[in-house]
Scaffold this active site. Sequence first.
Site, PDB file in Angstrom:
ATOM      1  N   CYS A   6       0.593  -1.095  -0.173  1.00  0.00           N
ATOM      2  CA  CYS A   6       0.273  -0.464   0.201  1.00  0.00           C
ATOM      3  C   CYS A   6       1.299   1.066   0.038  1.00  0.00           C
ATOM      4  CB  CYS A   6      -0.786  -0.185   0.704  1.00  0.00           C
ATOM      5  SG  CYS A   6      -1.512  -1.708   1.427  1.00  0.00           S
ATOM      6  N   ARG A  24       2.658   0.724  -6.693  1.00  0.00           N
ATOM      7  CA  ARG A  24       2.667  -0.046  -5.587  1.00  0.00           C
ATOM      8  C   ARG A  24       1.822  -1.213  -5.784  1.00  0.00           C
ATOM      9  NH1 ARG A  24       6.389   1.361  -1.506  1.00  0.00           N
ATOM     10  NH2 ARG A  24       5.497   0.123   0.104  1.00  0.00           N
ATOM     11  N   TRP A  32      -4.348  -1.688  -0.551  1.00  0.00           N
ATOM     12  CA  TRP A  32      -4.084  -3.134  -1.508  1.00  0.00           C
ATOM     13  C   TRP A  32      -5.131  -4.082  -0.346  1.00  0.00           C
ATOM     14  CZ3 TRP A  32      -3.288  -5.437  -6.229  1.00  0.00           C
ATOM     15  CH2 TRP A  32      -3.222  -6.587  -6.285  1.00  0.00           C
ATOM     16  N   ASN A  85      -0.668   0.825   6.976  1.00  0.00           N
ATOM     17  CA  ASN A  85       0.224  -0.710   5.916  1.00  0.00           C
ATOM     18  C   ASN A  85       0.806  -1.541   6.495  1.00  0.00           C
ATOM     19  OD1 ASN A  85       0.034   1.060   3.245  1.00  0.00           O
ATOM     20  ND2 ASN A  85       2.153   1.683   3.516  1.00  0.00           N
ATOM     21  N   GLY A  86       0.116  -2.815   6.879  1.00  0.00           N
ATOM     22  CA  GLY A  86       1.045  -3.547   6.686  1.00  0.00           C
ATOM     23  C   GLY A  86      -0.134  -4.715   7.992  1.00  0.00           C
ATOM     24  N   GLU A 127      12.108 -16.690 -16.453  1.00  0.00           N
ATOM     25  CA  GLU A 127      12.027 -14.934 -16.499  1.00  0.00           C
ATOM     26  C   GLU A 127      10.986 -14.033 -17.547  1.00  0.00           C
ATOM     27  OE1 GLU A 127      12.263 -11.085 -15.146  1.00  0.00           O
ATOM     28  OE2 GLU A 127      12.606 -12.590 -14.200  1.00  0.00           O
ATOM     29  N   LYS A 182       7.530 -12.781 -16.763  1.00  0.00           N
ATOM     30  CA  LYS A 182       7.132 -11.987 -18.111  1.00  0.00           C
ATOM     31  C   LYS A 182       5.987 -12.111 -18.897  1.00  0.00           C
ATOM     32  CE  LYS A 182      10.361  -9.048 -15.799  1.00  0.00           C
ATOM     33  NZ  LYS A 182       9.815  -9.517 -14.577  1.00  0.00           N
ATOM     34  N   GLU A 210       3.287 -12.498 -16.519  1.00  0.00           N
ATOM     35  CA  GLU A 210       2.454 -10.882 -15.617  1.00  0.00           C
ATOM     36  C   GLU A 210       1.689 -10.031 -16.607  1.00  0.00           C
ATOM     37  OE1 GLU A 210       6.219 -10.067 -12.021  1.00  0.00           O
ATOM     38  OE2 GLU A 210       6.984 -10.110 -13.745  1.00  0.00           O
ATOM     39  N   HIS A 248       9.687 -34.823 -19.724  1.00  0.00           N
ATOM     40  CA  HIS A 248      10.224 -35.345 -18.212  1.00  0.00           C
ATOM     41  C   HIS A 248       8.631 -35.393 -17.693  1.00  0.00           C
ATOM     42  CE1 HIS A 248      13.556 -37.824 -17.508  1.00  0.00           C
ATOM     43  NE2 HIS A 248      14.346 -36.209 -17.803  1.00  0.00           N
ATOM     44  N   LYS A 251       4.436  -3.520  -6.559  1.00  0.00           N
ATOM     45  CA  LYS A 251       6.007  -3.954  -7.068  1.00  0.00           C
ATOM     46  C   LYS A 251       6.663  -3.880  -5.859  1.00  0.00           C
ATOM     47  CE  LYS A 251       9.030  -2.371  -8.788  1.00  0.00           C
ATOM     48  NZ  LYS A 251       9.943  -3.021 -10.070  1.00  0.00           N
TER      49      LYS A 251
END
Length: 611
Positions: free
Chosen positions: A2, A28, A75, A99-100, A484, A488, A491, A507, A606
Amino acid sequence: MCGIVGYVGSEERAQDVVLDGLRRLEYRGYDSAGIAVIEDGKLRVVRAVGKLVNLESALRDVPVHGATGMGHTRWATHGKPTEENAHPHRVGTIALIHNGIVENHRALRAELIAQGFEFRSDTDTEIIACLIHAERQRGVSLLDSVRGAVGQLEGSYAITVIDESEPGRIVAAKEGGSPCILGLGDGENFVASDIPAILPYCRVIMPLEDGEIALLDTQGAAIFDRHGARVEREALRIHWDPVQAEKGGYSRFMEKEIHEQPRAISDTIGTRVLEEDGDIDLDGIEFDEAWVRGLRGIQIVACGTAWHAGLLGRSMLEGFARIPTDVDLASEFRYRDPLLGPNHLLIAMSQSGETADTLAALREGQGLGARSLAVCNGHASTIARDADDVLYTHAGPEICVASTKCFTTQVTALYLIALKLGLLRGTLDHDAVRGHIESLRRLPRLVERCISGWDGIEAIARKYLHARDFLFLGRGVGFPVALEGALKLKELSYIHAEGYAAGEMKHGPIALIEDGVPVVAVANQRATRAKLISNAEEARSRGARVIAVAEEGDDEAESYADDVIRVPAIGDPLSAVVATIPLQIFAYHVATLKGTDVDQPRNLAKSVTVE
């Protein structure tokens, strides 16, 4: 994840400063927003669900005027994203943002209900506001009320509080992984959850440490410990240019940040390489040679993209320094009873320096006696402050949620660490280090050449725009690149994508291949190229369409791939960096062609500051 912004000054511009700061924290991730301002001695709170534009719309017709205010982007963690659950929360004369997570919120809620409090939201945050209000009713000052309230909390928090009974003051407090930064101006002062929010207004900051409480007014900021004793702290000067946090003419932050990678890599190398001496200076970090030679192992802890960088770091540390290296997801590290001690080095990697899981893993390793080294981009961040040593990546502000330049600068930093440890252990001599420095110095120019393929990669992306699934394959240092690249793509575009070690394809994953499934083959690693080509041909024989990332001059690529993305030749492990760039660009183009929000993908944030 947040966002918090607070302002206290002599001019009635709290609304403008707070809203501007919240815009700078949109990266964020959030699902509601709100603002509280003391106007003519009375507290006004305005909140809205959704993006910041909804809050701005609510304020357009009836703005709030005052010199003390604060705002928040939330958030949701406790309670759905509704206006009632949005911050700030008001109880009596106070308003609070947080926040938290309050871990003992159920017990506290039950106690407060028994005392007669009625709750208007489902959040754990409102509980803190009620606790402060209860202290205020006893005639205690706002500062002491906050101290009394937070003493009852279990969990993590960064809170900011204003009270119409004490206009011209803001109180902030911090505990755990939620960051809180104080900004010092001229006749005005600020509080924020991240530096970019207040960078246009001040360059001097003081970070709050765990257990501390701050009182801000127009004269300055005073910091106190949990017992009320004054804390003296030297302020830090931030040298970021505010323009760095803007788009700079690019259509999206991600596009800008991809293009900034040559500069970011150069800045991270900086003066740390000593070509003539064949040596590395890690910003004054001192490693005793005998201790390094006696190292039993290195442990890297990280999350997401930083974990992929850590996997590449393992190849460097084992290859250059010949030190056994483990790489753990920070979220899992504590649950496997790790074997660490004083003869281990723990490397904690986080772009923000505030990642809750990575911070917890860092503290776990420190508790076992390991020496800790942070690799992060967040100056004065919690992880940077808590670690024994810190090596900053000089990527500058990264606004886009999906990391690009922070990843490549983390790999660069790990390369420097591996070279230094190799020298100290005697597994590299100065001539060998000079050769590696020469390769590293070439890297920014080679990354520029990769970025110059922007339009060609867009043309390839158009062909695969409507694919439902992607498989990314790599071997050796190409395997983390495959991970990666897949991350990307998923996301940004919301297309299902998986990264696999190419030898593992048969496999299991080969069962998923059918006509038209795109397979991205990271084939620019010379040592594993022949085997990777064999895996790509195996996929193609079953109907896959192969996209190869291949070296310039590789005449064989067209024989096994439907499309080829060329990258400059450079030896391993840096070949992983030049292979990553086009996959970032590919994911960007697929996403923008699909119309998704590449800077703020759904459900992502973020800075993940809760576990």
